[in-house]
Design a protein around this motif. Sequence first.
Motif, PDB file in Angstrom:
ATOM      1  N   GLU B  18      53.454  34.022  33.100  1.00  0.00           N
ATOM      2  CA  GLU B  18      53.259  35.228  33.904  1.00  0.00           C
ATOM      3  C   GLU B  18      51.774  35.583  33.933  1.00  0.00           C
ATOM      4  OE1 GLU B  18      55.821  38.901  33.380  1.00  0.00           O
ATOM      5  OE2 GLU B  18      53.922  39.645  32.539  1.00  0.00           O
ATOM      6  N   VAL B  19      51.312  36.032  35.081  1.00  0.00           N
ATOM      7  CA  VAL B  19      49.933  36.529  35.170  1.00  0.00           C
ATOM      8  C   VAL B  19      49.935  37.896  35.849  1.00  0.00           C
ATOM      9  CG1 VAL B  19      48.801  34.283  35.216  1.00  0.00           C
ATOM     10  CG2 VAL B  19      49.477  35.359  37.362  1.00  0.00           C
ATOM     11  N   ILE B  20      48.975  38.705  35.452  1.00  0.00           N
ATOM     12  CA  ILE B  20      48.768  40.002  36.095  1.00  0.00           C
ATOM     13  C   ILE B  20      47.312  40.062  36.565  1.00  0.00           C
ATOM     14  CG2 ILE B  20      48.727  42.499  35.814  1.00  0.00           C
ATOM     15  CD1 ILE B  20      50.903  42.205  33.701  1.00  0.00           C
ATOM     16  N   LEU B  21      47.155  40.271  37.852  1.00  0.00           N
ATOM     17  CA  LEU B  21      45.820  40.412  38.434  1.00  0.00           C
ATOM     18  C   LEU B  21      45.584  41.896  38.694  1.00  0.00           C
ATOM     19  CD1 LEU B  21      46.009  37.477  41.020  1.00  0.00           C
ATOM     20  CD2 LEU B  21      45.517  37.398  38.576  1.00  0.00           C
ATOM     21  N   ARG B  22      44.411  42.338  38.330  1.00  0.00           N
ATOM     22  CA  ARG B  22      44.132  43.772  38.385  1.00  0.00           C
ATOM     23  C   ARG B  22      43.074  44.115  39.432  1.00  0.00           C
ATOM     24  NH1 ARG B  22      45.905  42.898  33.222  1.00  0.00           N
ATOM     25  NH2 ARG B  22      47.374  44.476  32.491  1.00  0.00           N
ATOM     26  N   ASN B  74      44.457  51.950  38.983  1.00  0.00           N
ATOM     27  CA  ASN B  74      44.689  50.512  39.046  1.00  0.00           C
ATOM     28  C   ASN B  74      45.805  50.133  40.023  1.00  0.00           C
ATOM     29  OD1 ASN B  74      43.025  49.144  36.786  1.00  0.00           O
ATOM     30  ND2 ASN B  74      43.847  50.999  35.840  1.00  0.00           N
ATOM     31  N   PHE B  75      45.682  48.931  40.549  1.00  0.00           N
ATOM     32  CA  PHE B  75      46.709  48.360  41.429  1.00  0.00           C
ATOM     33  C   PHE B  75      46.851  46.908  41.002  1.00  0.00           C
ATOM     34  CE2 PHE B  75      49.411  47.746  44.855  1.00  0.00           C
ATOM     35  CZ  PHE B  75      48.923  46.864  45.819  1.00  0.00           C
ATOM     36  N   THR B  76      48.066  46.511  40.587  1.00  0.00           N
ATOM     37  CA  THR B  76      48.212  45.182  40.000  1.00  0.00           C
ATOM     38  C   THR B  76      49.154  44.300  40.810  1.00  0.00           C
ATOM     39  OG1 THR B  76      50.048  45.887  38.592  1.00  0.00           O
ATOM     40  CG2 THR B  76      47.829  46.082  37.667  1.00  0.00           C
ATOM     41  N   LEU B  77      48.900  43.008  40.703  1.00  0.00           N
ATOM     42  CA  LEU B  77      49.780  41.990  41.273  1.00  0.00           C
ATOM     43  C   LEU B  77      50.273  41.139  40.120  1.00  0.00           C
ATOM     44  CD1 LEU B  77      50.960  40.394  43.768  1.00  0.00           C
ATOM     45  CD2 LEU B  77      48.893  38.988  43.631  1.00  0.00           C
ATOM     46  N   LYS B  78      51.580  41.043  39.958  1.00  0.00           N
ATOM     47  CA  LYS B  78      52.157  40.224  38.901  1.00  0.00           C
ATOM     48  C   LYS B  78      52.864  39.035  39.530  1.00  0.00           C
ATOM     49  CE  LYS B  78      54.668  42.162  35.557  1.00  0.00           C
ATOM     50  NZ  LYS B  78      55.843  42.717  34.851  1.00  0.00           N
TER      51      LYS B  78
END
Lengths: 109, 112
Positions: B18-22, B74-78
């Motif tokens: 899993e990755v989370i881009l911030r 923040n706005f994240t893409l997982k």
Amino acid sequence: QKEVEQDPGPLSVPEGAIVSLNCTYSNSAFQYFMWYRQYSRKGPELLMYTYSSGNKEDGRFTAQVDKSSKYISLFIRDSQPSDSATYLCAMIRDDKIIFGKGTRLHILP
Amino acid sequence: EPEVTQTPSHQVTQMGQEVILRCVPISNHLYFYWYRQILGQKVEFLVSFYNNEISEKSEIFDDQFSVERPDGSNFTLKIRSTKLEDSAMYFCASTAGTDTQYFGPGTRLTVL
């Protein structure tokens, strides 16, 4: 037919020349038209933004929209080596941007 | 001049992780977006987000993807279980309303 068509280039011109970049589109629903500049491994940077048919000028840049022909252009006057980048045309419909593939431009010193 | 920021600039991960881009959008903006750009290809829309919910998503944005605005900045893409083909530059963008979107510098995701 793709929604937005753009010749990927590369386009090489000598410093000081006028550059002409173009895109065609197929969907009449597009409302806003933009040109972005993108340097290698960087995010797109907004250059020009227009809504209506006609010309819009900003410094050395002129954006032209012809809605009847579904054709947009970006002209760069007095081109500089620092203008070397990929230029993306883009259009908005339904709250999302649809990008062209981008034209790689090289300005030769 | 206010700008959109993104972290990390480069993320390397193993397939299946899993990755989370911030992203931190411009502070008075209300609409948020994620795009991706596979190397050598065009920038593609993934998802738009407004008022704490997804307003539009593309066919790329399947069940493996999710977005969140966990706090006021923040706005994240997982990506739940990364695949090799998820390797791309991911760009966050924001706008105050009906004007154009301002893009962040991108996160380069490499899936091994």
